[in-house]
Enzyme design. Structure first.
Site, PDB file in Angstrom:
ATOM      1  N   CYS A  48      23.265  31.099  74.816  1.00  0.00           N
ATOM      2  CA  CYS A  48      24.443  30.696  74.029  1.00  0.00           C
ATOM      3  C   CYS A  48      25.740  31.162  74.703  1.00  0.00           C
ATOM      4  CB  CYS A  48      24.305  31.289  72.628  1.00  0.00           C
ATOM      5  SG  CYS A  48      25.772  31.155  71.600  1.00  0.00           S
ATOM      6  N   CYS A  51      28.269  32.946  72.433  1.00  0.00           N
ATOM      7  CA  CYS A  51      27.766  34.298  72.110  1.00  0.00           C
ATOM      8  C   CYS A  51      28.196  35.290  73.187  1.00  0.00           C
ATOM      9  CB  CYS A  51      26.243  34.296  72.001  1.00  0.00           C
ATOM     10  SG  CYS A  51      25.606  33.229  70.693  1.00  0.00           S
TER      11      CYS A  51
END
Length: 122
Positions: A48, A51
């Site tokens: 991600c 993230c």
């Protein structure tokens, strides 16, 4: 110093806990329910991109808000935990107090997350 949960060391500083075992997470979660301490759970994934943008933010917040517990959960590693909290997008930050979700932030929203941490840590 790296923390070790589920038998594997993490590369994160000790103020952010990482769990690799649902049993260890459940044990920790149940213990924290008995306190009034705010816990911020960062639901993340290794693939991600957003993230990764929030990683240094969480490290910074963990250094600033020493009275708040910061936990990182990889959704691919602990799917049951992310399903239990109905995580649908990432990063998702759950602010939990006494075992209940007090607030939630989805996405790269540093200011909103900081505001909610300040609000709920009292």
């Amino acid at each position: 110093m790296a923390m070790v949960y589920g038998g594997r060391p993490t590369s994160l500083p000790s103020q952010v806990l990482t769990f690799h075992s649902s049993a260890k997470w459940n044990q920790h979660f149940d213990a924290l329910k008995q306190t009034n301490k705010l816990m911020v759970v960062d639901f993340t994934a290794s693939w991600c991109g957003p993230c990764k943008l929030m990683d240094p933010v969480i490290q910074e917040f963990a250094a600033i808000f020493r009275d708040v517990e910061f936990v990182k959960i990889d959704v691919d590693e602990l799917m049951g935990v992310s399903e239990r909290f109905q995580v649908q997008g990432m990063p998702t930050f759950m602010l939990i107090k006494k075992g209940k979700v007090a607030d939630k932030v989805v996405g790269v929203k540093k200011e909103e997350l900081q505001r909610l941490i300040e609000q709920h840590r009292k």
